[in-house]
Design an enzyme around this catalytic site. Structure first.
Site: not given
Ligand code: 5MM
Length: 340
Positions: A178, A220, A264
């Protein structure tokens, strides 16, 4: 089954028509932020109870093939006493685990960040596998500003992502790679395209160096979109064209599926953009979703921390899963927002 067969079996289950991946792997600080927005304290129990509702949503497995969990969730039980990873598996949803340890400043690179978590990763993966996880996820972030991301951040993050992916495959877990180019800022879609191209080029160069089997990983990424403070929003067709142009230049055809993050975007934007991507004609890879906020936001609001709202919450989650399942095959239309 040998390791290669195990990885292929997981890929086959994760990559299915009409289905994508639910990201429910928010770390505790992120979950605290999400819960604060609805006035709910973030405790082990509130997080368990919310995630129990998510993973026991009837019918979710028709649109979701995998779920990314946070470490804490692997050990928690659903309201009926079933381990949460098993609740997912019972619906045909493959459980996975976020394995990075979060990000922090990259030394000597002002404004850039690096993701931590390689130390002890092999041992942690063994434990997660025993707890039911069959795939993993690691996120790197890239800030767009006049001076970032710099070469050091682009090269170091790519190296770390590739090291993580190679270790996962060695342990029989499919790595989700990702690289997120953040939406924060007022940059144009062209600038996002330029940065995304450089980032993806470097990531795949590093994956090749580390002999990662591209057929046994998922990408991703973020979509190519303007910064959230940019003067003009881009229409789905423009997002789709810009994204595909860059991805065709940088992502090898051997990668089975690209599962976008929402990063976002509003839930409706994320669905419309994914649909537009799938309307551009056949591509070398499947184009699907791995959304967190874009799947969960309406459900979180409907729940509001109250068990009495369980049905409304699960209906809201199922609706977004269904619409994104349609968008993943180019079958979504805005009229479905009211009829689904
Ligand atoms: C970018 O965040 C990932 C995808 O979520 P969105 O579709 O909301 O953008 C998400 O998997 C993210 O990596 C996780 O929520 C973990 O984030 P944190 O900031 O808690 O490590």
């Amino acid at each position: 089954m040998n390791v290669q067969q195990t990885l292929q079996a997981t890929i086959d289950e994760l990559v299915q028509k009409g289905k994508g991946i639910l990201a429910a792997d928010e770390s505790n600080p992120t979950m605290a932020k999400r819960f604060k927005a609805i006035g709910v304290p973030s405790t082990e129990e509130t997080r368990r109870s919310y995630r129990s509702l998510i993973l026991t949503t009837a019918g979710l497995g028709e649109h979701v093939s995998g779920v990314i969990l946070f470490e804490e969730t692997l050990e928690q039980l659903a309201d009926d006493g079933t381990p949460l990873p098993e609740s997912a598996a019972r619906q045909g949803i493959v459980p996975g685990i976020k394995v990075d340890k979060g990000k922090g400043p990259l030394a000597n690179a002002p404004g850039d960040e690096i993701t931590h978590g390689l130390d002890g990763l092999e041992e942690r993966l063994e434990k997660y596998r025993d707890q039911g996880a069959r795939f993993a996820k690691w996120r790197d972030v890239y800030h767009i500003s006049a001076s970032t991301p710099g070469r050091l951040a682009i090269e170091t993050n790519a190296e770390v992502l590739a090291r993580y992916a190679a270790i996962c495959q060695m342990q029989g877990l499919v790595p989700i790679v990702e690289p997120e180019v953040l939406i924060d800022g007022d940059h144009s879609i062209e600038r996002c395209a330029q940065i995304t191209e450089v980032v993806l080029h470097e990531v795949f160069h590093a994956l090749h160096r580390h002999r990662v089997v591209l057929e046994h990983m998922l990408l991703k990424p973020s979509m190519v979109i303007p910064g959230k403070d940019h003067a003009r929003k881009a229409e789905p067709a423009q997002v789709a064209e810009s994204t595909i142009r860059i991805f065709r230049r940088t992502v090898p055809a051997a990668v089975p599926s690209i599962n976008f993050l929402s990063g976002g975007q509003t839930p409706e934007e994320a669905t419309a953009n994914l649909n537009a991507l799938n309307c551009l004609g056949p591509q070398p890879w499947e184009l699907s979703f791995s959304y967190g906020r874009a799947l969960q936001e309406p459900a979180l609001k409907a729940w509001n921390g109250d068990a009495a709202n369980a049905d409304r919450m699960q209906a809201a989650l199922l609706k977004r899963a269904k619409l994104n399942g349609a968008a993943r095959d180019g079958r979504y239309g805005p009229e479905m927002e009211t009829s689904a």
